[in-house]
Design a protein around this motif. Structure first.
Motif, PDB file in Angstrom:
ATOM      1  N   PRO A 282       0.805  -1.225   0.000  1.00  0.00           N
ATOM      2  CA  PRO A 282       0.000   0.000   0.000  1.00  0.00           C
ATOM      3  C   PRO A 282       0.837   1.273   0.000  1.00  0.00           C
ATOM      4  CG  PRO A 282      -0.888  -1.588   1.551  1.00  0.00           C
ATOM      5  CD  PRO A 282       0.450  -2.099   1.117  1.00  0.00           C
ATOM      6  N   TRP A 283       1.932   1.275   0.762  1.00  0.00           N
ATOM      7  CA  TRP A 283       2.813   2.443   0.774  1.00  0.00           C
ATOM      8  C   TRP A 283       3.383   2.689  -0.615  1.00  0.00           C
ATOM      9  CZ3 TRP A 283       4.554   6.873   2.140  1.00  0.00           C
ATOM     10  CH2 TRP A 283       5.862   7.268   1.904  1.00  0.00           C
ATOM     11  N   ASN A 284       3.876   1.642  -1.242  1.00  0.00           N
ATOM     12  CA  ASN A 284       4.408   1.781  -2.591  1.00  0.00           C
ATOM     13  C   ASN A 284       3.320   2.191  -3.583  1.00  0.00           C
ATOM     14  OD1 ASN A 284       7.313   1.071  -2.526  1.00  0.00           O
ATOM     15  ND2 ASN A 284       6.572  -0.846  -1.675  1.00  0.00           N
TER      16      ASN A 284
ATOM     17  N   ILE B 296       4.930  -2.976  -7.796  1.00  0.00           N
ATOM     18  CA  ILE B 296       4.079  -1.795  -7.951  1.00  0.00           C
ATOM     19  C   ILE B 296       4.599  -0.895  -9.070  1.00  0.00           C
ATOM     20  CG2 ILE B 296       3.525   0.392  -6.822  1.00  0.00           C
ATOM     21  CD1 ILE B 296       1.609  -1.777  -6.110  1.00  0.00           C
ATOM     22  N   SER B 297       5.903  -0.735  -9.164  1.00  0.00           N
ATOM     23  CA  SER B 297       6.487   0.099 -10.221  1.00  0.00           C
ATOM     24  C   SER B 297       6.155  -0.470 -11.604  1.00  0.00           C
ATOM     25  CB  SER B 297       8.006   0.208 -10.042  1.00  0.00           C
ATOM     26  OG  SER B 297       8.327   0.890  -8.850  1.00  0.00           O
ATOM     27  N   ILE B 298       6.313  -1.794 -11.751  1.00  0.00           N
ATOM     28  CA  ILE B 298       5.993  -2.436 -13.029  1.00  0.00           C
ATOM     29  C   ILE B 298       4.510  -2.281 -13.350  1.00  0.00           C
ATOM     30  CG2 ILE B 298       5.844  -4.668 -14.219  1.00  0.00           C
ATOM     31  CD1 ILE B 298       8.375  -5.496 -12.663  1.00  0.00           C
TER      32      ILE B 298
ATOM     33  N   ILE C 211      -6.980  -1.112  -7.900  1.00  0.00           N
ATOM     34  CA  ILE C 211      -7.810  -2.315  -7.812  1.00  0.00           C
ATOM     35  C   ILE C 211      -6.949  -3.575  -7.869  1.00  0.00           C
ATOM     36  CG2 ILE C 211      -9.566  -3.673  -9.023  1.00  0.00           C
ATOM     37  CD1 ILE C 211     -10.824  -0.956  -9.873  1.00  0.00           C
ATOM     38  N   THR C 212      -5.941  -3.574  -8.741  1.00  0.00           N
ATOM     39  CA  THR C 212      -5.033  -4.725  -8.824  1.00  0.00           C
ATOM     40  C   THR C 212      -4.256  -4.893  -7.521  1.00  0.00           C
ATOM     41  OG1 THR C 212      -4.790  -4.341 -11.211  1.00  0.00           O
ATOM     42  CG2 THR C 212      -3.179  -5.789 -10.157  1.00  0.00           C
ATOM     43  N   SER C 213      -3.802  -3.786  -6.942  1.00  0.00           N
ATOM     44  CA  SER C 213      -3.089  -3.830  -5.664  1.00  0.00           C
ATOM     45  C   SER C 213      -3.981  -4.419  -4.572  1.00  0.00           C
ATOM     46  CB  SER C 213      -2.634  -2.418  -5.261  1.00  0.00           C
ATOM     47  OG  SER C 213      -1.771  -1.876  -6.231  1.00  0.00           O
TER      48      SER C 213
ATOM     49  N   ILE D 107      11.775   6.138  -9.028  1.00  0.00           N
ATOM     50  CA  ILE D 107      11.198   5.284  -7.987  1.00  0.00           C
ATOM     51  C   ILE D 107      11.388   3.806  -8.356  1.00  0.00           C
ATOM     52  CG2 ILE D 107       9.015   4.567  -6.932  1.00  0.00           C
ATOM     53  CD1 ILE D 107       8.169   7.522  -7.032  1.00  0.00           C
ATOM     54  N   THR D 108      11.260   3.480  -9.641  1.00  0.00           N
ATOM     55  CA  THR D 108      11.479   2.104 -10.087  1.00  0.00           C
ATOM     56  C   THR D 108      12.935   1.689  -9.900  1.00  0.00           C
ATOM     57  OG1 THR D 108       9.714   2.323 -11.733  1.00  0.00           O
ATOM     58  CG2 THR D 108      11.275   0.513 -12.035  1.00  0.00           C
TER      59      THR D 108
END
Length: 418
Positions: free
Chosen positions: A53-55, A190-192, A217-219, A305-306
């Protein structure tokens, strides 16, 4: 300096007898076998879910920047999330009967459920057209609701993180390594995911919103999978054997023992505090708000970030191969990371040749690598330097120190703006 190293080397000889010269731990013959590495994989996945969630919030900088261009959302999110997380960790440390009142399984289920509810706030606000009603009051109200959801995520993070780290502190070292490698992998994932959703939709306001919704939604779906995993973990025979062994060897940690334990791990606790003070004062706020690129444009913060997340994952994964054995050296390396301040300042205000993308990407890579490796080393060694009965509390003390470093770094991050 010499006395410092002697003290720590004596401590490590006494408490870390399970280590080989190469830096890996010798497997105890009586240790239960995780035949198919299922327990390791689940700890890895739960670690990933803990930081997901943080990412998710910080990687969607382009989306929140579009909605609230004057709010400095990256820095606000950092302070809100980290402060609430530390609050829960401190409560867990001060309330000695928390682990008896709330089972580990219940705490994990509660925390991941809070994550799911919080992550759905952002798309729900958009679906109700709260942002589009035309008044500043309603727009500000929506913004504060999102910040509140970040605070709830922080509370859940403290609950899950403290519980996972405390539990792994009593288990063999590979489970702690799995958790922290998992936390780093969530940033990469999350980056991807953010890149895929951004590329697959048109570069318009509506495309940006749709990509962000798919992203959240995916997260959320991944977090639901974590809820299933944390309930499956306790049914594994290998974990039941581990918990039985730990329960047999554990006695309540008295106040006197707690003070002795705290003195034993004070330097690694300071080291983990220093790591995250430096990291969070630069990442993500400085990377997302203070740097610009004519080449990458609005992709630049996502790229940085990635790069950081991939480097952090590489650093945390390397401890599966080699773990530094000296607390003294690890702590000095943590302090040495202060050099990132003048280096990043030079890239922002220094000569023109330092202001291009190459030095920034290199420094971001080193920031992630050192953060990942040193974090994993210290969090693995600290619980193993005290008796088993004190390992869980020692791990939570380390988590509190880590959290305090996150808060300190989040606050210091505002100085880049000032």
């Amino acid at each position: 300096m010499i006395i410092f190293h002697k003290l720590w080397n004596q401590n490590m000889v006494q408490n870390l007898k399970g280590m080989e010269k190469g830096g890996s731990f010798i497997r105890d013959e009586n240790e239960p076998r995780d035949t198919y590495k299922i327990a390791y994989i689940i700890h890895f996945l739960l670690g990933a879910g803990n930081l997901l969630p943080w990412n998710a919030f910080i990687t969607a900088v382009d989306y929140f920047g579009y909605l609230y261009p004057t709010k400095h959302v990256e820095n606000v999110f950092s302070v809100a999330y980290m402060t609430s997380s530390v609050l829960i960790l401190v409560l867990m440390l001060s309330w000695t009967k928390w682990n008896q009142t709330l089972s580990l399984r219940l705490r994990l289920n509660l925390g991941f459920s809070m994550f799911v509810l919080s992550l759905m706030v952002t798309p729900i606000i958009e679906w109700t057209n709260w942002h589009q009603n035309g008044t500043n009051v309603e727009s500000n109200a929506a913004y504060f609701v999102i910040v509140a959801s970040v605070v709830i995520c922080g509370l859940a993070d403290g609950l899950i993180g403290g519980s996972l780290v405390g539990s792994a502190g009593k288990l063999p070292k590979q489970y702690m390594q799995a958790i922290f490698a998992g936390t780093a992998s969530s940033g990469v994932l999350i980056s991807i995911l953010r890149i895929i959703t951004k590329v697959s939709l048109p570069h318009t306001p509506q495309g940006l919103k749709t990509s962000a919704h798919l992203y959240f939604i995916t997260s959320t779906t991944i977090l639901i999978g974590c809820i299933i995993c944390c309930n499956l973990l306790y049914k594994l025979p290998v974990m039941q054997q581990h918990y039985a062994l730990v329960q047999d060897n554990c006695l309540p940690c008295s106040r006197h023992k707690f003070q002795d334990m705290a003195r034993t791990i004070r330097w690694p606790a300071f080291g983990i505090f220093a790591i995250y003070t430096v990291t969070l004062s630069i990442f993500p706020g400085f990377l997302a708000e203070n740097l610009e690129s004519k080449l990458f444009k609005d992709w630049y913060p996502i790229l940085l970030i990635t790069v950081y997340n991939v480097s952090d994952f590489a650093g945390k994964s390397f401890t599966a191969v080699y773990v530094l054995k000296s607390f003294g050296k690890a702590t000095w390396f943590c302090i040495a990371r202060l050099i990132f301040y003048p280096l990043f300042t030079a890239c922002l205000h220094g000569p023109k040749w330092l202001k291009n993308e190459v030095p920034i990407i290199f420094l971001t890579t080193m920031l992630g690598l050192t953060n990942g490796y040193l974090t994993s080393v210290i969090m693995i060694l600290a619980p193993k330097s005290v008796p088993t009965s004190e390992a869980e509390i020692a791990a939570i003390v380390m988590a509190v120190s880590l959290g305090m470093g996150l808060v300190s770094g989040s606050v210091l991050g505002w100085f880049w703006i000032i």
